[in-house]
Design an enzyme around this catalytic site. Structure first.
Site, PDB file in Angstrom:
ATOM      1  N   ARG A   1       0.831  -1.192   0.000  1.00  0.00           N
ATOM      2  CA  ARG A   1       0.000   0.000   0.000  1.00  0.00           C
ATOM      3  C   ARG A   1       0.871   1.249   0.000  1.00  0.00           C
ATOM      4  O   ARG A   1       2.062   1.222   0.320  1.00  0.00           O
ATOM      5  CB  ARG A   1      -0.948  -0.001   1.196  1.00  0.00           C
ATOM      6  CG  ARG A   1      -0.333   0.163   2.555  1.00  0.00           C
ATOM      7  CD  ARG A   1      -1.450   0.314   3.589  1.00  0.00           C
ATOM      8  NE  ARG A   1      -0.938   0.323   4.945  1.00  0.00           N
ATOM      9  CZ  ARG A   1      -1.246  -0.593   5.855  1.00  0.00           C
ATOM     10  NH1 ARG A   1      -2.028  -1.600   5.542  1.00  0.00           N
ATOM     11  NH2 ARG A   1      -0.758  -0.514   7.081  1.00  0.00           N
TER      12      ARG A   1
ATOM     13  N   GLY B   1       6.046  -2.361  -5.254  1.00  0.00           N
ATOM     14  CA  GLY B   1       6.283  -1.486  -4.120  1.00  0.00           C
ATOM     15  C   GLY B   1       5.213  -0.415  -3.953  1.00  0.00           C
ATOM     16  O   GLY B   1       4.299  -0.260  -4.770  1.00  0.00           O
ATOM     17  N   HIS B   2       5.354   0.354  -2.882  1.00  0.00           N
ATOM     18  CA  HIS B   2       4.365   1.370  -2.527  1.00  0.00           C
ATOM     19  C   HIS B   2       4.282   2.481  -3.574  1.00  0.00           C
ATOM     20  O   HIS B   2       5.269   2.870  -4.182  1.00  0.00           O
ATOM     21  CB  HIS B   2       4.672   1.976  -1.160  1.00  0.00           C
ATOM     22  CG  HIS B   2       6.012   2.633  -1.063  1.00  0.00           C
ATOM     23  ND1 HIS B   2       6.247   3.922  -1.502  1.00  0.00           N
ATOM     24  CD2 HIS B   2       7.187   2.188  -0.578  1.00  0.00           C
ATOM     25  CE1 HIS B   2       7.504   4.236  -1.280  1.00  0.00           C
ATOM     26  NE2 HIS B   2       8.108   3.200  -0.725  1.00  0.00           N
ATOM     27  N   ASN B   3       3.062   2.941  -3.814  1.00  0.00           N
ATOM     28  CA  ASN B   3       2.769   4.051  -4.725  1.00  0.00           C
ATOM     29  C   ASN B   3       3.078   3.748  -6.192  1.00  0.00           C
ATOM     30  O   ASN B   3       3.158   4.666  -7.012  1.00  0.00           O
ATOM     31  CB  ASN B   3       3.505   5.328  -4.304  1.00  0.00           C
ATOM     32  CG  ASN B   3       2.975   5.902  -3.004  1.00  0.00           C
ATOM     33  OD1 ASN B   3       3.467   5.558  -1.928  1.00  0.00           O
ATOM     34  ND2 ASN B   3       1.965   6.758  -3.088  1.00  0.00           N
TER      35      ASN B   3
ATOM     36  N   SER C   1       6.960   3.825  -6.266  1.00  0.00           N
ATOM     37  CA  SER C   1       6.637   4.932  -7.171  1.00  0.00           C
ATOM     38  C   SER C   1       7.049   4.681  -8.612  1.00  0.00           C
ATOM     39  O   SER C   1       7.176   5.622  -9.405  1.00  0.00           O
ATOM     40  CB  SER C   1       7.242   6.257  -6.665  1.00  0.00           C
ATOM     41  OG  SER C   1       6.706   6.601  -5.403  1.00  0.00           O
TER      42      SER C   1
END
Length: 332
Positions: free
Chosen positions: A221, A242-244, A262
């Site tokens: 998340r 991974g996150h974002n 990202s």
């Protein structure tokens, strides 16, 4: 909690002009007057003029760029202070274990935990508070669903899948056994003496319609906002996102792909097995990465890449053939 109390609790004693009740920590472009934001890199200073945050964590040399309506919180390491403050806003995963009273399922529950109209919740499924599940979906044994998760219609969730809090699953989604959706991203700030301070990830994961996720995937998340897998994407087994990250429509991710935080892609991007990216990279529409390709820069659309260091696929093939010839000639 008031801004002054939060700062004091982590050992920050910078004077503040006006105290306020802090609703959360937010990125510069999303912050309201009741949010704290932070700047850790000078490239983000240009965003300050449009920022509405009530206060910003930043270094002394950057404070001169701050608009007058935003309170400066001067700290030597804004990233570390952000990590320390993030723990105040980490919601619980499970408010209750009561399926009957708290989960909102499309049709009325019956005593065997099977839901009518072809929506079925099999035995040994845990459902938290505020959960919504659409019609004609199937949840198999061992599935764990945390609070405020939504699952659309015609979904199939295989055994031992875990959906963390606030995860949003669209329609016609298939998630195979053992996958974990919405766990914390791998994010830490570091103290001067080498300790690692966890950054609480308070965003969510959104899986759009017609996505298939293989076995033993992990999709983290977001720190803020969301990690999103767009419509029609197909993901093989043992993939880490991974996150974002934002994965574009109808993309393909083959086994053991790893995407750092990202990473964003356009539509119909293909990652071969064990390909990976660094963080904050964008890959254009219809671009292909060969197996074990290591992406360390933005890639334009409609291109093909391979190798490590990464190069255009035709050049990589020529390089590999040339290297083999050199080795062969050396040994002959």
């Amino acid at each position: 909690m008031k801004l002054s109390a939060m700062l004091q609790s982590i050992g920050i004693h910078t004077p503040i002009k006006e105290d306020f009740e802090v609703l959360g920590i937010a990125p510069l472009d999303k912050a309201t007057p009741n949010h704290i934001s932070y700047i850790d890199q000078s490239k983000y200073l240009s965003q300050l003029s449009a920022c509405s945050a009530g206060a910003i964590l930043l270094r002394t040399e950057d404070a001169k760029m701050l608009p007058s309506h935003i309170q400066p919180i001067i700290v030597p390491n804004p990233h570390l202070a952000f990590a320390q403050l993030s723990r105040f806003f980490a919601p619980t995963e499970f408010a209750t274990a009561s399926l009957q009273n708290q989960a909102h399922i499309h049709l009325q529950q019956n005593p065997t935990l099977s839901i009518g109209d072809n929506t079925t919740i099999m035995p040994n499924v845990f459902i938290g508070s505020g959960v919504c599940i659409g019609e004609n979906s199937l949840l198999m044994p061992g599935v764990v669903i945390a609070d405020r998760v939504s699952i659309g219609s015609h979904c199939k969730i295989f055994p031992n899948v875990t959906l963390y809090k606030d995860t949003q699953i669209g329609n016609n989604v298939c998630i195979h056994a053992g996958s974990v959706i919405g766990s914390d991203g791998f994010g830490y700030a570091h103290t001067p003496t080498g300790e690692h301070i966890k950054i609480e990830h308070n965003g969510l994961v959104v899986i759009e319609d017609d996505v298939e996720i293989g076995a033993n995937n992990t999709i983290d998340r977001a720190v803020f906002g969301e990690t999103r897998i767009k419509k029609g994407t197909k993901i093989d087994n043992l993939v880490q996102i991974g996150h974002n990250c934002v994965i574009g429509e109808h993309s393909l991710l083959v086994s053991q792909v790893g995407l750092a935080g990202s990473t964003t892609t356009g539509r119909n991007v293909v990652f071969g097995g064990q390909a990976g990216t660094g963080g904050h990279i964008h890959i254009g529409d219809f671009t292909q990465i060969a197996g074990r390709g290591a992406v360390g820069k933005n890639l334009p659309p409609h291109t093909k890449w391979g190798g490590h260091p990464l190069m255009e696929l035709d050049d990589w093939k020529k390089f590999f053939v040339t290297l083999r010839r050199i080795v062969k000639n050396k040994n002959s």
